[in-house]
Design an enzyme around this catalytic site. Structure first.
Site, short mmCIF file in Angstrom:
data_model
loop_
_atom_site.label_atom_id
_atom_site.label_comp_id
_atom_site.label_asym_id
_atom_site.label_seq_id
_atom_site.Cartn_x
_atom_site.Cartn_y
_atom_site.Cartn_z
N ARG A 62 0.85 -1.21 0.00
CA ARG A 62 0.00 0.00 0.00
C ARG A 62 0.88 1.25 0.00
O ARG A 62 0.42 2.34 -0.32
CB ARG A 62 -0.98 0.00 1.18
CG ARG A 62 -1.88 1.24 1.23
CD ARG A 62 -3.25 1.00 1.89
NE ARG A 62 -3.18 0.16 3.05
CZ ARG A 62 -2.76 0.56 4.27
NH1 ARG A 62 -2.38 1.81 4.46
NH2 ARG A 62 -2.74 -0.29 5.27
N TYR A 115 -12.28 18.29 -15.75
CA TYR A 115 -12.97 17.00 -15.92
C TYR A 115 -14.09 16.86 -14.86
O TYR A 115 -13.93 17.27 -13.72
CB TYR A 115 -11.94 15.86 -15.83
CG TYR A 115 -12.55 14.53 -15.59
CD1 TYR A 115 -13.50 14.00 -16.48
CD2 TYR A 115 -12.24 13.78 -14.46
CE1 TYR A 115 -14.10 12.78 -16.24
CE2 TYR A 115 -12.83 12.55 -14.22
CZ TYR A 115 -13.77 12.07 -15.10
OH TYR A 115 -14.37 10.86 -14.85
N ASP A 189 -3.11 19.32 -14.33
CA ASP A 189 -3.47 18.00 -14.85
C ASP A 189 -2.95 17.92 -16.28
O ASP A 189 -3.42 18.64 -17.16
CB ASP A 189 -5.00 17.83 -14.79
CG ASP A 189 -5.44 16.43 -15.21
OD1 ASP A 189 -4.79 15.84 -16.08
OD2 ASP A 189 -6.46 15.95 -14.67
N LYS A 214 -5.22 7.01 -19.73
CA LYS A 214 -5.34 7.58 -21.07
C LYS A 214 -4.07 7.32 -21.89
O LYS A 214 -3.72 6.19 -22.08
CB LYS A 214 -5.67 9.06 -20.94
CG LYS A 214 -6.79 9.36 -19.91
CD LYS A 214 -8.12 8.80 -20.36
CE LYS A 214 -9.16 8.65 -19.27
NZ LYS A 214 -9.26 9.66 -18.26
O1 7XF Z 1 -9.67 8.21 -12.58
P1 7XF Z 1 -9.37 8.29 -14.04
O2 7XF Z 1 -8.14 7.51 -14.41
O3 7XF Z 1 -10.57 7.97 -14.89
O4 7XF Z 1 -8.93 9.80 -14.36
C1 7XF Z 1 -9.68 10.93 -14.03
C2 7XF Z 1 -9.33 12.04 -14.97
C3 7XF Z 1 -8.48 13.03 -14.54
N1 7XF Z 1 -8.12 14.05 -15.34
C4 7XF Z 1 -8.58 14.14 -16.59
C5 7XF Z 1 -8.18 15.29 -17.44
C6 7XF Z 1 -9.45 13.17 -17.08
O5 7XF Z 1 -9.89 13.28 -18.34
C7 7XF Z 1 -9.83 12.09 -16.26
C8 7XF Z 1 -10.74 11.03 -16.73
N2 7XF Z 1 -11.49 11.38 -17.85
C9 7XF Z 1 -12.26 10.41 -18.62
C10 7XF Z 1 -12.85 11.20 -19.81
O6 7XF Z 1 -12.81 12.44 -19.82
O7 7XF Z 1 -13.30 10.55 -20.76
C11 7XF Z 1 -13.23 9.70 -17.76
C12 7XF Z 1 -14.38 9.04 -18.35
S1 7XF Z 1 -15.89 9.34 -17.42
#
Ligand code: 7XF
Length: 399
Positions: A62, A115, A189, A214
């Site tokens: 952890r 986001y 971010d 991503k």
């Molecule tokens: O927890 P995740 O790995 O899904 O990441 C959260 C996240 C954080 N920062 C940015 C700029 C993000 O785009 C995301 C996740 N975004 C996806 C999207 O925009 O499609 C989540 C799908 S609901």
């Protein structure tokens, strides 16, 4: 080559090698996936030393794990930061960091478009615990200046912003904030760009977060996140936000997959950018398209800033159709090659409707205030032959 950091090596070289020395693992070309929740001590003194931090070494997964450590060193190297922490998700990285660095009474100043779940965590979550969330238009220095207070502890933004592709001048914003109060932390971010295109820590930011789900992973087969910052901050986030508050620990198999993905990061980003540029050029000329949001277009309001702070313009595009929401739904339902799915940065071209999907965590009123329109369509340009993606979009737009 050794695991020592050597920033003189090229980005692609470091993407393949940084943080890993095969001699440490019996010559294995790839890091072993260490599936061990706990690590045995030679004696009580060693165990106590590891728990107190007086002795280095893993003791429980952890907190740290040998496979995870390779990824963390590699990410820190690529982002040009001192240290990194890999987490179970992007939200795990964001929440572990903010829980660690903020306390009741602090002000968190955030750009108006982020986001959906980041917004929801701040607006509907953190605020309940006494942190004051304040939004500003980070493309407008006067708005930031007007909203900074003595309580401001941290500022947070994405660039380009999900989903509407507003680009924020990292150097200008961080300089303005540091001039007001040098102790305010600037957090960016960098999910949309990855370090292959943009390195916020070299432009004045203190902390970078990622959804590694991503482009870093790159193949749509895992959920993960990361934070990169100075070693002391990362240690605090690891020992508090991660260990005690979220427990958002990454699984070793996912670490391995991200390390594999990162080896081709620069290659993939080149193709994502090329494809996105060609798609944006086509959409920009299309009679049914009202507006295309892509910083690689010369007529985009953020083209100049993006040219300065990004190495290329990225793989994400947003657009508004002349027919508004109804036309957007029609297009999304007609696409055949492009998949109707949230997430981004995968080999497959993905399209989605932010207002009802990724940004549905904002209320209708909040979306209005934050510039997320009901007709907006988002495209994550994949790695397919670009003529096939364009043909699919053209048939989707045809009557
Ligand atoms: O927890 P995740 O790995 O899904 O990441 C959260 C996240 C954080 N920062 C940015 C700029 C993000 O785009 C995301 C996740 N975004 C996806 C999207 O925009 O499609 C989540 C799908 S609901």
């Amino acid at each position: 080559m050794s695991a020592d950091r050597d920033t003189k090596l090229g980005f692609a070289t470091r993407s393949v090698h940084a943080g890993y020395n095969s001699s440490d693992f019996e010559g294995a070309l790839n890091p072993p996936i260490v599936m061990s929740s706990t690590f045995a001590f030679d004696n009580v003194a060693q165990g106590a030393g590891r728990f107190s931090g007086e002795e280095s070494g893993h003791f429980y997964s952890r907190i740290s794990n040998p496979t995870q450590a390779v990824l963390e060193t590699r990410l820190a190297d690529l982002e040009e930061g001192e240290a990194a922490l890999a987490t179970a998700s992007g939200m795990g990285a964001i929440t572990a960091t903010l829980w660690t660095l903020l306390a009741p009474g602090d002000q968190l100043l955030v750009d108006k478009t982020v986001y959906g779940c980041t917004f929801s965590f701040m607006q509907h979550g953190l605020q309940k615990f006494g942190v004051n969330i304040c939004f500003a238009d980070f493309t407008d220095p006067e708005d930031i200046q007007a909203k900074l207070t003595e309580q401001t502890k941290l500022i947070y933004f994405e660039t380009p912003a999900n989903p509407n592709m507003r680009v924020i001048d990292i150097a200008a914003v961080t300089a303005l904030v540091k001039a007001y109060n040098p102790t305010i932390k600037c957090m960016v971010d960098n999910t949309y760009c990855t370090p292959a295109l943009q390195r916020p820590l070299t432009l004045g930011a203190d902390i970078v977060v990622h959804s590694a789900t991503k482009y870093l992973g790159g193949h749509g087969d895992l959920i993960a996140g990361a934070v990169v910052a100075d070693a002391e901050t990362i240690e605090q986030i690891r020992m508090y936000g991660l260990k005690d508050m979220t427990g958002a620990v990454i699984a070793p198999l996912n670490v391995f997959l991200i390390l594999r993905g990162i080896k081709t990061l620069q290659l993939r980003m080149e193709r994502h950018c090329q494809n996105a540029q060609a798609i944006a050029d086509m959409l920009d000329q299309h009679p049914d398209v009202d507006q295309v949001f892509y910083p690689g277009l010369k007529n985009d309001p953020w083209h100049l800033i993006a040219s300065q702070q990004m190495d290329d313009f990225g793989g994400m595009i947003a657009l508004e159709l002349k027919g508004g929401y109804e036309a957007a739904v029609k297009l999304l339902n007609k696409l055949k090659l492009a998949k109707l799915a949230v997430s981004l940065g995968d080999a497959e071209t993905l399209v989605q409707h932010p207002a009802s999907m990724t940004h549905s965590t904002y209320t209708l009123e909040e979306r209005g205030e934050h510039g997320i329109t009901e007709g907006l369509v988002r495209i994550s340009a994949g790695l397919e032959a670009v003529e096939d993606i364009i043909a699919d979009l053209e048939q989707g737009l045809a009557d």
